[in-house]
Design a protein around this motif. Structure first.
Motif, PDB file in Angstrom:
ATOM      1  N   ASP A 138      27.296  -7.175 -29.330  1.00  0.00           N
ATOM      2  CA  ASP A 138      28.333  -6.132 -29.294  1.00  0.00           C
ATOM      3  C   ASP A 138      29.627  -6.591 -29.949  1.00  0.00           C
ATOM      4  N   TYR A 139      29.880  -7.902 -29.911  1.00  0.00           N
ATOM      5  CA  TYR A 139      31.120  -8.443 -30.471  1.00  0.00           C
ATOM      6  C   TYR A 139      30.807  -9.606 -31.395  1.00  0.00           C
ATOM      7  N   PRO A 140      30.307  -9.328 -32.608  1.00  0.00           N
ATOM      8  CA  PRO A 140      29.967 -10.406 -33.542  1.00  0.00           C
ATOM      9  C   PRO A 140      31.207 -11.168 -33.982  1.00  0.00           C
ATOM     10  N   LEU A 141      30.986 -12.371 -34.492  1.00  0.00           N
ATOM     11  CA  LEU A 141      32.097 -13.182 -34.988  1.00  0.00           C
ATOM     12  C   LEU A 141      32.824 -12.454 -36.107  1.00  0.00           C
ATOM     13  N   GLU A 142      34.147 -12.532 -36.081  1.00  0.00           N
ATOM     14  CA  GLU A 142      34.943 -11.864 -37.101  1.00  0.00           C
ATOM     15  C   GLU A 142      35.159 -12.742 -38.324  1.00  0.00           C
ATOM     16  N   GLU A 143      34.869 -14.014 -38.210  1.00  0.00           N
ATOM     17  CA  GLU A 143      35.023 -14.920 -39.350  1.00  0.00           C
ATOM     18  C   GLU A 143      33.934 -15.988 -39.297  1.00  0.00           C
ATOM     19  N   LYS A 144      33.564 -16.504 -40.437  1.00  0.00           N
ATOM     20  CA  LYS A 144      32.522 -17.523 -40.492  1.00  0.00           C
ATOM     21  C   LYS A 144      33.068 -18.834 -39.943  1.00  0.00           C
ATOM     22  N   ARG A 145      32.224 -19.552 -39.232  1.00  0.00           N
ATOM     23  CA  ARG A 145      32.621 -20.854 -38.708  1.00  0.00           C
ATOM     24  C   ARG A 145      31.507 -21.853 -39.018  1.00  0.00           C
TER      25      ARG A 145
END
Length: 455
Positions: A138-145
């Motif tokens: 429901d809340y995927p990462l907003e930036e690649k890590r």
């Protein structure tokens, strides 16, 4: 049961603490269907550019997972889960929530911390995995890590338990992009290191010692963990892992910035204190029945002479045909002696103890699950990690030194509503433990005196 102290908190502190999730709202069936259809259309469009045109497959929807409403039962349908999670649940054959799932999921899906008292075999593994996986979808990462930054961390006391949690996590993530990585001692360090370097660590399942090794060398990063699960906390305490667990938790975000779920079969004072220290305004849930032991288990104690144990055991196994059986002993040397006796009697058996190499223990447990092995001879530490359905019989070849271990031992049978049986041998060396065991289980256990059993 919900934490009573919470009622006196202000309205701001009684809300889920994860303020970055304020907009989580129930999604309608139409929204779920549109999302699933759109995802399928994108996949088909990409496929059509590089492959011959094929008939389009119908997108999976909740309509393909028909479960009737039953009074007193909670369906997974009723929890507003992502379709990809529901599809995996359907493929695993689940329809209704177990009691611990029905009690915890409505709260954990909102971001609340949980302190849960539940025994093994109650469905608690799926309870925390469904909450974690749903939140990440429901809340995927907003930036690649970087790959080695874990999103979800599950700590378990034994290798066997960690591997079984990971196996269930893989099944529940089979219809989404989330990746599961396992770090346990006794298996290849190098392979686990490569996994951290090459795979996204969405869900990390680990035992304390191996995890601390990787974390201290910064091969895995815990500073952005969003969800922390501590499973079988009482066993971690009794096995001396709490100092390692404290070191690990200090590497994760502050408890106000992560969701924490702690589960334990028992709650001694030390665990109560740690639970409050590691969680933030938690909800408290207990699904332990008034009886300490599962009432689906038929319990009997055979009072025997020491030299009667073996003939009685052999007769018991032969009478029960090919039933899946676990025999518990107190020491490693006893496992070896009993294994040799069983093997010479042409009984299909294997050992599960700390002296057996980890890769062989994993193979043995898998063979036991698949029915290739009929009888396991186990010690308490190794046996605590046995989470296998349809174990028909548990035998205590010797009564445990700790009455609490009796509950854990016989809890290997009668799981998931099935009927099981436990047989305990009591001789003059350990029969003094019977009153203590009965006090812990809260009931009298039927005793039978065995005579003329030699063959």
């Amino acid at each position: 049961m919900e934490n009573q102290t919470q009622e006196t908190q202000s309205t701001t502190t009684s809300k889920p603490k994860r303020t970055r999730r304020p907009s989580k709202r129930p999604r309608s069936h139409e929204e779920n269907t549109i999302e699933a259809s759109a995802s399928t259309e994108v996949e088909h469009t990409a496929a059509e550019t590089s492959a011959p045109k094929k008939s389009q497959a119908k997108a999976w929807s909740i309509d393909d997972f028909i479960v009737p409403e039953v009074e007193g039962k909670v369906r997974f349908h009723d929890l507003n889960l992502p379709d990809r999670v529901l599809k995996s649940i359907a493929e695993m054959g689940f329809e209704y929530c177990s009691e611990i799932q029905a009690e915890t999921l409505p709260m954990t899906l909102q971001g609340y911390d949980i302190i849960g008292q539940a025994q093994t075999g109650t469905g608690k593994t799926a309870a925390f995995l469904v909450a974690m996986i749903s939140d990440f979808l429901d809340y995927p990462l907003e930036e690649k890590r970087p790959n080695n930054f874990a999103r979800g961390l599950i700590i378990a006391p034994t290798r066997e338990l960690a591997l079984q949690i990971a196996d269930e996590a893989v099944k529940l993530t089979s219809n989404c992009h989330l990746n599961v990585v396992t770090l346990v001692g006794g298996l290849s360090y190098e392979k686990q290191k490569i996994a951290l370097e090459t795979e996204n660590v969405d869900i990390l399942v680990a035992t304390p010692g191996r995890l601390l090794d990787f974390a201290r060398s910064r091969k895995v990063q815990l500073g952005k963990v969003e969800c922390l699960v501590l499973d079988e906390a009482d066993r971690m305490l009794s096995m001396g892992f709490i100092p390692d667990v404290k070191s690990i938790i200090r590497m994760t975000p502050h408890k106000e910035l992560r969701q924490t779920m702690l589960f334990s079969a028992t709650f001694p004072k030390d665990i109560q204190a740690l639970a409050q220290q590691w969680t933030y305004i938690p909800k408290e849930v207990s699904v332990v029945p008034k009886e300490a032991t599962n009432q689906n288990i038929d319990q009997v104690i055979y009072t025997v002479e020491a030299d009667q144990k073996w003939p009685v055991l052999r007769q018991l196994i032969n009478e029960n045909g090919g039933q899946r059986t676990i025999i518990f002993v107190n020491r490693r040397d006893e496992t070896r002696d009993l294994y040799e006796r069983l093997r010479k009697a042409n009984i299909n058996c294997a050992i599960l103890s700390g002296e057996v190499a980890q890769d062989k223990r994993v193979k043995t447990l898998n063979n036991f699950k698949e029915g290739i092995i009929q009888v396991l001879v186990a010690t308490d530490v190794a046996g605590r990690g046995i989470h296998v359905d349809n174990v028909e019989l548990v035998v205590n070849y010797s009564l445990p030194d700790d009455p609490e271990d009796y509950v854990h031992r016989i809890g290997r049978t009668g799981r998931g509503g099935e009927v099981g049986k436990s047989v305990s041998f009591a001789s003059e060396d350990d029969s003094f433990m019977i009153p203590e065991i009965e006090r812990v289980v809260g009931e009298s256990i039927r005793c039978e005196y065995m005579v003329n059993t030699s063959q």
